[in-house]
Scaffold this motif. Structure first.
Motif, PDB file in Angstrom:
ATOM      1  N   TYR A 121       6.181   8.629   4.153  1.00 44.84           N
ATOM      2  CA  TYR A 121       6.010   7.431   3.343  1.00 44.84           C
ATOM      3  C   TYR A 121       5.614   7.801   1.919  1.00 44.84           C
ATOM      4  N   TRP A 122       5.825   6.845   1.007  1.00 42.88           N
ATOM      5  CA  TRP A 122       5.480   6.974  -0.421  1.00 42.88           C
ATOM      6  C   TRP A 122       4.193   6.211  -0.668  1.00 42.88           C
ATOM      7  N   GLU A 123       3.159   6.930  -1.129  1.00 43.73           N
ATOM      8  CA  GLU A 123       1.866   6.311  -1.419  1.00 43.73           C
ATOM      9  C   GLU A 123       1.874   5.808  -2.851  1.00 43.73           C
TER      10      GLU A 123
ATOM     11  N   ASP B 278       0.955  13.300   7.349  1.00 48.51           N
ATOM     12  CA  ASP B 278      -0.378  13.380   6.725  1.00 48.51           C
ATOM     13  C   ASP B 278      -0.548  14.536   5.748  1.00 48.51           C
TER      14      ASP B 278
ATOM     15  N   GLU C 221       0.856  16.163   1.940  1.00 50.53           N
ATOM     16  CA  GLU C 221       1.613  15.842   0.734  1.00 50.53           C
ATOM     17  C   GLU C 221       2.748  16.836   0.531  1.00 50.53           C
TER      18      GLU C 221
ATOM     19  N   ASP D 255       0.838  -1.192   0.000  1.00 45.24           N
ATOM     20  CA  ASP D 255       0.000   0.000   0.000  1.00 45.24           C
ATOM     21  C   ASP D 255       0.872   1.241   0.000  1.00 45.24           C
ATOM     22  N   LYS D 256       1.935   1.182   0.799  1.00 46.71           N
ATOM     23  CA  LYS D 256       2.833   2.323   0.902  1.00 46.71           C
ATOM     24  C   LYS D 256       4.207   1.851   1.332  1.00 46.71           C
TER      25      LYS D 256
ATOM     26  N   CYS E  91       2.378   9.738  -4.457  1.00 39.69           N
ATOM     27  CA  CYS E  91       2.502  10.926  -3.609  1.00 39.69           C
ATOM     28  C   CYS E  91       3.469  10.657  -2.458  1.00 39.69           C
TER      29      CYS E  91
ATOM     30  N   SER F 189      -0.300   4.070  -4.886  1.00 43.22           N
ATOM     31  CA  SER F 189      -1.431   4.209  -5.816  1.00 43.22           C
ATOM     32  C   SER F 189      -1.534   5.610  -6.411  1.00 43.22           C
ATOM     33  N   THR F 190      -1.119   6.625  -5.639  1.00 40.71           N
ATOM     34  CA  THR F 190      -1.252   8.006  -6.113  1.00 40.71           C
ATOM     35  C   THR F 190       0.076   8.650  -6.470  1.00 40.71           C
TER      36      THR F 190
END
Length: 418
Positions: free
Chosen positions: A330-332, A342, A344, A321-322, A337, A334-335
């Motif tokens: 952390y690196w998201e 919390d 971006e 997921d991340k 980002c 799916s997006t």
């Protein structure tokens, strides 16, 4: 059609007549050019290529009929209106023989002039419209002939033309090139189980994943149902080919959501090289296809290079997921980002592409040099940039030691469902 869309050249040696016509027409045309003799008029015609030409007959150096004749030799369809203070039969006949678009006597009847100009503007508009329609039809036919209707990437015909030219150039300039044969694993099962709409969706998704991970300098084409070819020209080292293959497999080894169902997909890849493996396009394709089959029969989701005794396999062991980088950072996935506490962190396109590539290789522990090799001469880094500059710019935005934590493989991966 309004004269505002067209440019006009007025050729006249009488200064008063020049000023009079300029005052009348200047605001009604797109651009108003002036010349005071025939030679000057011919020079401006060659430089500016005006849409309409209005010229007097009696001028020094080159008269209006001579000017018109010279222009018609260059552009037979160029509309030319000829003016004369003498309404004689010879000038009229000469004007007709040259192919002029009208003959007007002086002093000029402004109404007659506008009538003639507007008529020409209408004819020019019709020609422009016809030309644009023809170009549009040609473009449409070209696209239908050279691009795949489903994925909108080049088809086999276009790829064949590109490969032929690239191979010819590589032989002439002593360059290398590599051919990647890419086949979707278990595609027939997906088609048979969920239908062709699901299969089409998978193909479009696979194409998007691959386009996201390769350079725009490469040629990527669909050559049949679930088979694709990728051409990489003038690559630097063989390690670079391994990196491209691994990136493609990692990018496509993911579930695709289709109408509430997770479809498990992956690809197998075979690679052939010029001049090491073959020197004809037929042999390059055949050997890449053979290497791909070798990879597929060895377990799928893997790749093989021609003439190598073993295949190189990447088998992602989990989904993510991340990717946790540091406390609160952390690196998201799916997006794409980068999140800190919390929020971006705003990234440039180069920074985002770089991190997306970097974290897609999270389980491979690639070195700084290998990542640099992948990014060099690609769309990820502008010519004025370097990887060193990019890393420095990121360090200013990130609240931790970027080089140590990332290039030292110091990040952790949060497992999905574990």
């Amino acid at each position: 059609m309004s004269l505002k869309n067209f440019t006009l050249l007025f050729v006249e040696d009488d200064i008063d007549a020049q000023e009079q016509i300029k005052r009348i027409l200047e605001d009604d045309v797109k651009e108003f050019y002036q010349a005071f003799n025939g030679e000057e008029g011919l020079k401006i015609f060659k430089e500016k290529n005006p849409d309409i030409i209005l010229t007097d007959i009696n001028m020094p150096y080159k008269n209006g009929l001579e000017l018109a004749s010279s222009i018609k030799k260059v552009d037979r369809a160029k509309p030319i209106i000829i003016m004369s203070a003498h309404d004689d039969r010879d000038n009229l006949l000469n004007s007709i023989n040259i192919g002029s678009s009208g003959f007007i006597t002086k002093p000029i009847d402004v109404g007659q002039l506008y009538e003639r100009l507007n008529c020409i503007a209408g004819e020019l508009h019709k020609k422009e419209t016809l030309h644009k329609d023809t170009e549009k039809k040609v473009d449409t036919l070209y696209k239908l002939a050279h691009y795949d209707a489903l994925t909108q990437i080049p088809n086999r015909l276009m790829f064949d033309e590109k490969l032929t030219n690239s191979l010819k150039n590589a032989k002439k300039q002593n360059l290398n090139l590599a051919l990647f044969f890419i086949d979707v694993d278990n595609f027939k099962t997906i088609n048979d189980t969920y239908g062709h709409d699901a299969g089409d969706f998978v193909l479009k998704s696979i194409v998007k994943y691959i386009l996201d991970t390769i350079s725009t300098n490469y040629t990527f084409a669909r050559i049949s149902g679930d088979e694709f070819l990728l051409l990489v020209e003038n690559y630097s080292t063989e390690k670079f080919l391994h990196l491209i293959a691994k990136n493609i497999i990692l990018a496509t080894s993911k579930d695709i959501l289709w109408q509430g169902v997770n479809l498990q997909v992956s690809v197998s890849v075979g690679v052939s090289r010029f001049p090491q493996d073959a020197d004809t396009k037929e042999d390059l394709i055949r050997l890449a296809d053979k290497a791909m089959y070798k990879a597929k029969t060895s377990g799928k989701s893997s790749y093989a290079l021609t003439n190598e005794e073993h295949h190189y396999k990447i088998q992602p062991t989990f989904q993510t997921d991340k990717i946790n980088i540091d406390k609160g950072l952390y690196w998201e996935i799916s997006t794409s980002c980068l999140i800190y506490q919390d929020k971006e962190i705003m990234l440039t396109n180069n920074q985002r592409h770089f991190l997306k590539l970097l974290f897609s290789l999270a389980n491979q522990a690639f070195t700084y040099e290998q990542i640099y090799l992948h990014l060099w001469n690609s769309e990820y880094i502008e010519k004025k940039d370097s990887l060193k500059t990019l890393v420095k710019s990121l360090r200013k935005k990130l609240p931790f030691n970027f080089v140590k934590n990332v290039f030292g493989v110091g990040y952790k991966v949060e497992l999905k469902g574990k």
